[in-house]
Design an enzyme around this catalytic site. Structure first.
Site, PDB file in Angstrom:
ATOM      1  N   HIS A  74     -23.041  24.353 -39.263  1.00  0.00           N
ATOM      2  CA  HIS A  74     -23.642  23.922 -38.547  1.00  0.00           C
ATOM      3  C   HIS A  74     -23.996  22.443 -38.816  1.00  0.00           C
ATOM      4  O   HIS A  74     -24.562  21.863 -38.236  1.00  0.00           O
ATOM      5  CB  HIS A  74     -24.979  24.540 -38.456  1.00  0.00           C
ATOM      6  CG  HIS A  74     -26.264  24.000 -37.682  1.00  0.00           C
ATOM      7  ND1 HIS A  74     -26.777  24.469 -36.509  1.00  0.00           N
ATOM      8  CD2 HIS A  74     -26.537  23.308 -38.079  1.00  0.00           C
ATOM      9  CE1 HIS A  74     -27.591  24.129 -36.201  1.00  0.00           C
ATOM     10  NE2 HIS A  74     -28.133  23.037 -36.874  1.00  0.00           N
ATOM     11  N   GLU A  75     -23.943  22.372 -40.157  1.00  0.00           N
ATOM     12  CA  GLU A  75     -24.717  20.997 -41.410  1.00  0.00           C
ATOM     13  C   GLU A  75     -23.387  19.635 -41.066  1.00  0.00           C
ATOM     14  O   GLU A  75     -23.863  18.523 -40.497  1.00  0.00           O
ATOM     15  CB  GLU A  75     -25.369  21.183 -42.922  1.00  0.00           C
ATOM     16  CG  GLU A  75     -26.434  22.575 -42.367  1.00  0.00           C
ATOM     17  CD  GLU A  75     -27.709  21.765 -41.597  1.00  0.00           C
ATOM     18  OE1 GLU A  75     -27.789  20.375 -41.605  1.00  0.00           O
ATOM     19  OE2 GLU A  75     -28.038  22.828 -41.435  1.00  0.00           O
ATOM     20  N   GLU A 105     -29.375  21.026 -32.115  1.00  0.00           N
ATOM     21  CA  GLU A 105     -29.311  21.777 -33.062  1.00  0.00           C
ATOM     22  C   GLU A 105     -27.909  22.993 -31.764  1.00  0.00           C
ATOM     23  O   GLU A 105     -26.542  23.436 -32.870  1.00  0.00           O
ATOM     24  CB  GLU A 105     -30.618  22.812 -32.635  1.00  0.00           C
ATOM     25  CG  GLU A 105     -31.095  21.224 -33.703  1.00  0.00           C
ATOM     26  CD  GLU A 105     -31.097  21.697 -35.092  1.00  0.00           C
ATOM     27  OE1 GLU A 105     -30.427  22.394 -35.632  1.00  0.00           O
ATOM     28  OE2 GLU A 105     -31.135  20.458 -35.535  1.00  0.00           O
TER      29      GLU A 105
END
Length: 300
Positions: free
Chosen positions: A168-169, A225
């Site tokens: 995700h990062e 996100e």
């Protein structure tokens, strides 16, 4: 017979009218420039297929330089574990598996939208550190500088969940979310300048900017996100991690927050419930990516 003060009133009204007209023209000019700026810097992100606005003057090299500067500042403020510590080696191994799958996953996602991936990761100088801190957090800065806080370890519990977080990062950096936010900051500055130039009082301007923040900036951040969740999940799956661990991960994240998270409409992140729901919808695709990229690599 003329009423007392009517002459003064008549003298004042033209001035007020001219000022009102001037304010409107100032706002119209700023709005026109903002629209031009928005459209001239608009493009389609090949990994998501969605329109994004990134100031063309912000190059990946500039992002990388800013990312390196921020990373060095973090390392001065935090306590990085030795590179040969067991947890550092474990986290580093997860990162390497994810990084190795960026090219094929990027190509596959871009192909779904009939586009070609830009592969900005080719210019990244990857490095990952583990920071001794109770923070339940991780990050990946533009240019590939990453960090995982030790407070995340007991919540992640296993390598599969850790890969979901790190994927995700990494996705944030690949999708140039930092540059998108910098661009949005410029648009917000234009709005503030327009308000000041038009004579809008400070209280009204703050009200407008607050409304803008909750009405536009926060959903915008939440959409980033969600994009990072999808790309990160595909990276984890392609790197032979189990994407199904993402659901219990976010259940633990929610439990760890103690139910004290902000309402979704007032937060830059989706709620845990929303996140889990979206991840479950993505699961069939993630499992397909796991079969396609993990098993084929193993057979090769």
């Amino acid at each position: 017979m003329p009423m007392a003060g009517s002459e003064d009133t008549m003298n004042r009204n033209p001035v007020g009218t001219r000022r009102g007209g001037l304010r409107i023209w100032v706002l119209v000019l700023f709005a026109g420039y903002a629209a031009y700026y928005w459209f001239s810097n608009r493009s389609i992100d090949p990994l998501t297929g969605q329109a994004v606005v990134i100031d063309r003057s912000i190059s990946p090299e500039q992002e990388t330089a800013l990312g390196l500067q921020a990373y060095q500042q973090v390392l001065q403020q935090e306590r990085p574990l030795p590179a040969d510590a067991q947890v550092s080696r474990q986290v580093g191994a997860i990162a390497q598996r994810l990084i190795a799958k960026i090219p094929p996953v990027s190509d596959a996602l871009a192909a779904e939208h009939g586009l070609q991936a830009s592969h900005i990761e080719k210019s990244f100088d990857w490095k990952v550190s583990v920071l001794q801190s109770d923070q339940v957090n991780a990050f990946c800065l533009p240019g590939g500088k990453m960090a995982v806080y030790t407070g995340l370890l007991p919540v992640a519990q296993n390598a599969d969940a850790m890969a979901v977080v790190m994927g995700h990062e990494i996705a944030h950096a690949l999708l140039r979310h930092g540059a998108q936010r910098m661009t949005r900051g410029k648009l917000e500055q234009l709005g503030q300048m327009a308000g000041a130039a038009s004579g809008m009082d400070q209280g009204t301007m703050q009200t407008v900017m607050q409304a803008y923040g909750y009405g536009s900036a926060l959903p915008y951040a939440r959409s980033q996100e969600t994009q990072a969740d999808e790309l990160g999940l595909m990276l984890a799956a392609a790197a032979c991690f189990d994407p199904r661990e993402s659901v219990p991960l976010w259940e633990r994240m929610d439990k760890n927050s103690g139910g004290g998270a902000q309402p979704e409409f007032a937060s830059t992140h989706p709620s845990a419930g929303t996140r889990i729901s979206e991840l479950e919808k993505l699961m069939p695709k993630a499992l397909q990516y796991r079969v396609k990229f993990c098993e084929s690599a193993a057979q090769g």
